[in-house]
Design a protein around this motif. Structure first.
Motif, PDB file in Angstrom:
ATOM      1  N   PHE A  59      50.812  51.962  39.313  1.00 37.80           N
ATOM      2  CA  PHE A  59      51.013  50.599  38.824  1.00 37.80           C
ATOM      3  C   PHE A  59      50.193  49.606  39.651  1.00 37.80           C
ATOM      4  CE2 PHE A  59      54.839  51.879  36.367  1.00 37.80           C
ATOM      5  CZ  PHE A  59      54.712  51.041  35.271  1.00 37.80           C
ATOM      6  N   ALA A  60      50.235  49.761  40.966  1.00 40.16           N
ATOM      7  CA  ALA A  60      49.500  48.839  41.830  1.00 40.16           C
ATOM      8  C   ALA A  60      47.995  48.961  41.613  1.00 40.16           C
ATOM      9  CB  ALA A  60      49.857  49.112  43.292  1.00 40.16           C
ATOM     10  N   HIS A  61      47.518  50.204  41.499  1.00 40.15           N
ATOM     11  CA  HIS A  61      46.088  50.423  41.273  1.00 40.15           C
ATOM     12  C   HIS A  61      45.645  49.829  39.940  1.00 40.15           C
ATOM     13  CE1 HIS A  61      42.689  52.987  39.733  1.00 40.15           C
ATOM     14  NE2 HIS A  61      42.196  52.598  40.898  1.00 40.15           N
ATOM     15  N   ALA A  62      46.430  50.048  38.884  1.00 39.98           N
ATOM     16  CA  ALA A  62      46.075  49.508  37.575  1.00 39.98           C
ATOM     17  C   ALA A  62      46.100  47.979  37.585  1.00 39.98           C
ATOM     18  CB  ALA A  62      47.032  50.041  36.513  1.00 39.98           C
ATOM     19  N   ALA A  63      47.035  47.392  38.323  1.00 34.03           N
ATOM     20  CA  ALA A  63      47.076  45.930  38.424  1.00 34.03           C
ATOM     21  C   ALA A  63      45.807  45.399  39.077  1.00 34.03           C
ATOM     22  CB  ALA A  63      48.306  45.500  39.222  1.00 34.03           C
ATOM     23  N   GLN A  64      45.379  46.044  40.143  1.00 34.22           N
ATOM     24  CA  GLN A  64      44.134  45.634  40.797  1.00 34.22           C
ATOM     25  C   GLN A  64      42.950  45.771  39.854  1.00 34.22           C
ATOM     26  OE1 GLN A  64      43.638  44.304  44.071  1.00 34.22           O
ATOM     27  NE2 GLN A  64      41.753  43.837  42.959  1.00 34.22           N
ATOM     28  N   ARG A  65      42.901  46.873  39.104  1.00 28.90           N
ATOM     29  CA  ARG A  65      41.806  47.059  38.145  1.00 28.90           C
ATOM     30  C   ARG A  65      41.859  46.005  37.043  1.00 28.90           C
ATOM     31  NH1 ARG A  65      38.417  51.425  38.542  1.00 28.90           N
ATOM     32  NH2 ARG A  65      37.070  49.640  38.184  1.00 28.90           N
ATOM     33  N   ALA A  66      43.066  45.606  36.640  1.00 28.65           N
ATOM     34  CA  ALA A  66      43.193  44.583  35.603  1.00 28.65           C
ATOM     35  C   ALA A  66      42.610  43.248  36.070  1.00 28.65           C
ATOM     36  CB  ALA A  66      44.661  44.416  35.210  1.00 28.65           C
ATOM     37  N   ILE A  67      42.853  42.898  37.304  1.00 31.94           N
ATOM     38  CA  ILE A  67      42.267  41.663  37.841  1.00 31.94           C
ATOM     39  C   ILE A  67      40.747  41.781  37.896  1.00 31.94           C
ATOM     40  CG2 ILE A  67      42.174  40.129  39.829  1.00 31.94           C
ATOM     41  CD1 ILE A  67      44.815  40.049  38.188  1.00 31.94           C
ATOM     42  N   GLU A  68      40.256  42.960  38.286  1.00 29.29           N
ATOM     43  CA  GLU A  68      38.808  43.195  38.281  1.00 29.29           C
ATOM     44  C   GLU A  68      38.234  43.055  36.874  1.00 29.29           C
ATOM     45  OE1 GLU A  68      37.981  47.030  39.980  1.00 29.29           O
ATOM     46  OE2 GLU A  68      39.173  46.619  41.775  1.00 29.29           O
ATOM     47  N   ALA A  69      39.034  43.404  35.870  1.00 30.92           N
ATOM     48  CA  ALA A  69      38.589  43.315  34.473  1.00 30.92           C
ATOM     49  C   ALA A  69      38.657  41.892  33.931  1.00 30.92           C
ATOM     50  CB  ALA A  69      39.438  44.238  33.602  1.00 30.92           C
ATOM     51  N   GLY A  70      39.152  40.953  34.719  1.00 30.16           N
ATOM     52  CA  GLY A  70      39.145  39.560  34.317  1.00 30.16           C
ATOM     53  C   GLY A  70      40.463  39.022  33.812  1.00 30.16           C
ATOM     54  N   PHE A  71      41.520  39.832  33.818  1.00 31.46           N
ATOM     55  CA  PHE A  71      42.824  39.325  33.397  1.00 31.46           C
ATOM     56  C   PHE A  71      43.335  38.291  34.404  1.00 31.46           C
ATOM     57  CE2 PHE A  71      42.790  43.396  31.104  1.00 31.46           C
ATOM     58  CZ  PHE A  71      43.299  43.021  29.873  1.00 31.46           C
ATOM     59  N   ASN A  72      44.105  37.336  33.909  1.00 29.46           N
ATOM     60  CA  ASN A  72      44.712  36.328  34.779  1.00 29.46           C
ATOM     61  C   ASN A  72      45.927  36.869  35.518  1.00 29.46           C
ATOM     62  OD1 ASN A  72      43.775  34.601  32.081  1.00 29.46           O
ATOM     63  ND2 ASN A  72      43.180  33.671  34.029  1.00 29.46           N
ATOM     64  N   GLY A  73      46.473  37.959  35.034  1.00 28.08           N
ATOM     65  CA  GLY A  73      47.631  38.571  35.657  1.00 28.08           C
ATOM     66  C   GLY A  73      48.044  39.802  34.886  1.00 28.08           C
ATOM     67  N   VAL A  74      49.185  40.375  35.250  1.00 30.69           N
ATOM     68  CA  VAL A  74      49.686  41.568  34.571  1.00 30.69           C
ATOM     69  C   VAL A  74      51.153  41.390  34.226  1.00 30.69           C
ATOM     70  CG1 VAL A  74      48.066  43.073  35.798  1.00 30.69           C
ATOM     71  CG2 VAL A  74      50.405  42.834  36.655  1.00 30.69           C
ATOM     72  N   GLU A  75      51.561  42.046  33.155  1.00 32.11           N
ATOM     73  CA  GLU A  75      52.974  42.123  32.785  1.00 32.11           C
ATOM     74  C   GLU A  75      53.413  43.565  32.947  1.00 32.11           C
ATOM     75  OE1 GLU A  75      54.876  40.066  29.305  1.00 32.11           O
ATOM     76  OE2 GLU A  75      55.056  42.119  28.550  1.00 32.11           O
ATOM     77  N   ILE A  76      54.430  43.786  33.771  1.00 32.76           N
ATOM     78  CA  ILE A  76      54.986  45.120  33.975  1.00 32.76           C
ATOM     79  C   ILE A  76      55.994  45.381  32.858  1.00 32.76           C
ATOM     80  CG2 ILE A  76      56.378  46.545  35.509  1.00 32.76           C
ATOM     81  CD1 ILE A  76      55.209  44.811  37.839  1.00 32.76           C
ATOM     82  N   HIS A  77      55.739  46.425  32.078  1.00 35.04           N
ATOM     83  CA  HIS A  77      56.597  46.729  30.932  1.00 35.04           C
ATOM     84  C   HIS A  77      57.848  47.444  31.419  1.00 35.04           C
ATOM     85  CE1 HIS A  77      57.989  47.346  27.005  1.00 35.04           C
ATOM     86  NE2 HIS A  77      56.885  47.757  26.395  1.00 35.04           N
ATOM     87  N   GLY A  78      58.953  46.711  31.430  1.00 29.69           N
ATOM     88  CA  GLY A  78      60.210  47.285  31.876  1.00 29.69           C
ATOM     89  C   GLY A  78      61.246  47.395  30.769  1.00 29.69           C
ATOM     90  N   GLY A  79      60.789  47.409  29.517  1.00 23.97           N
ATOM     91  CA  GLY A  79      61.727  47.431  28.404  1.00 23.97           C
ATOM     92  C   GLY A  79      61.407  48.491  27.372  1.00 23.97           C
ATOM     93  N   ASN A  80      62.127  48.394  26.229  1.00 21.15           N
ATOM     94  CA  ASN A  80      61.823  49.148  25.007  1.00 21.15           C
ATOM     95  C   ASN A  80      61.839  50.664  25.171  1.00 21.15           C
ATOM     96  OD1 ASN A  80      61.381  46.472  24.380  1.00 21.15           O
ATOM     97  ND2 ASN A  80      59.586  46.867  23.119  1.00 21.15           N
TER      98      ASN A  80
END
Length: 365
Positions: free
Chosen positions: A162-183
């Protein structure tokens, strides 16, 4: 009094309105590698008049997938694919968060290199299926299998993923991440007593069942900052065999813990079918008392009901799902009280641009 079309703040971000495009799986990534592509960039760009876009659920690792053609955000190719998407949406004024998921037991050995999916406990979800397709998009719904219970090593690895993917998401230009804790996916499986029957520090008490979620949030916040982290929770949704009598007080306790961590937002996923349970007002009041940062609600809202919940102060942003599929200009249509187009349900998952990027915008005079 807050209204749907006014600008607002989300931590350090200024959003052009209080509308959110909800995360919706559309299964259009390029193969092999589950790589985001130009067709996806067009799709998101068309809908970037909203204040915030939350991406479709996105894999954090090879073993986190449960449906064909869903994108990832952990390889170099995936990160490069997302860059054109985030740039296109942000150029239109929308902020964009990447929804990070691990499906846990809602998977199949097809996605696990022949191995069993992982879960808090070795409990097969009843009446739960995943979509498995070939490279041409021909597929079927297939029953989930009994997973294997996660070891401590598995838990540590997934938290790190999760932490690694969050870092990669920021590298990809996202403003942030949403951790899917539902459904009914992995984090939700830890939260609920019917899917989590562990007898270690991750099972049993409310504190223990919350531990995995909070460790994921802490790990992600450490690498990208809590101000770039949202969490989606779904206390009143019970599909995927997730009916737990203790989930509502568990979610309310989670809201206190998440406020203490000062994350950007809490995203409440509400049931949106015709006979869905009505969320009690006392729950909304207690949730707002517990969590004073931004609350997003999603679940079949109309313009009228969206403005009502904003006016009551129970939410700060309102997410729209299906209406955004057939109405890329949903913001303008609602603002000018224009009719909404109907989506083609046969083109929701997989395929080409049909039912994806070919819905027209209205010609507004």
């Amino acid at each position: 009094m807050s209204t749907l079309f006014e600008a607002t703040k989300l931590k350090q971000l200024t959003l052009q309105n209080r509308m959110v495009m909800a995360p919706m799986t559309r299964a259009r990534s390029s193969q092999p590698g589950n790589v985001p592509n130009q067709m996806m960039a067009t799709y998101y760009h068309q809908r970037a008049s909203t204040g915030l876009i939350i991406s479709e659920a996105t894999q954090i690792s090879d073993d986190s997938q449960g449906y064909s053609f869903t994108p990832g955000v952990y390889t170099d190719e995936q990160v490069e694919g997302w860059k054109s998407i985030t740039q296109a949406t942000q150029a239109q004024g929308a902020a964009m968060f990447c929804q990070l998921w691990h499906v846990g037991r809602v998977s199949h050995p097809t996605f696990q290199k022949g191995e069993l999916p992982i879960a808090p406990s070795a409990l097969k979800p009843v009446a739960t299926q995943v979509w498995i397709a070939d490279e041409q998009g021909n597929g079927n719904m297939v029953d989930c299998v009994e997973p294997r219970a996660m070891t401590q090593e598995d838990i540590n690895r997934v938290i790190a993923d999760f932490a690694h993917a969050a870092q990669r998401a920021i590298e990809a230009g996202f403003n942030g991440v949403e951790i899917h804790g539902g459904n009914g996916y992995l984090i939700d499986q830890f939260l609920r007593t019917n899917s989590n029957q562990r007898n270690d520090q991750y099972g049993g008490s409310t504190t223990n069942r919350l531990r995995f979620l909070l460790e994921v949030v802490d790990a992600v916040s450490k690498v990208i900052g809590a101000d770039k982290v949202g969490v989606r929770l779904a206390p009143f949704i019970t599909f995927k065999d997730m009916d737990c009598p203790e989930i509502v007080p568990t979610i309310l306790e989670a809201s206190k813990q998440l406020q203490a961590r000062d994350i950007a937002y809490l995203h409440l996923s509400e049931a949106d079918w015709d006979d869905a349970p009505v969320i009690p007002e006392d729950f909304r009041i207690e949730l707002r008392n517990n969590f004073t940062n931004t609350i997003i609600v999603a679940g079949g809202y109309s313009q009228e009901t969206a403005n009502e919940i904003l006016a009551k102060g129970y939410a700060d942003l309102v997410a729209f799902g299906r209406p955004f599929i057939a109405n890329p200009d949903l913001v303008d249509r609602l603002k000018h009280q224009q009719p909404l187009a109907e989506l083609d349900g046969a083109t929701l998952f997989g395929g080409d641009c049909r039912g994806y990027t070919d819905y027209p915008a209205l010609e507004l005079s």
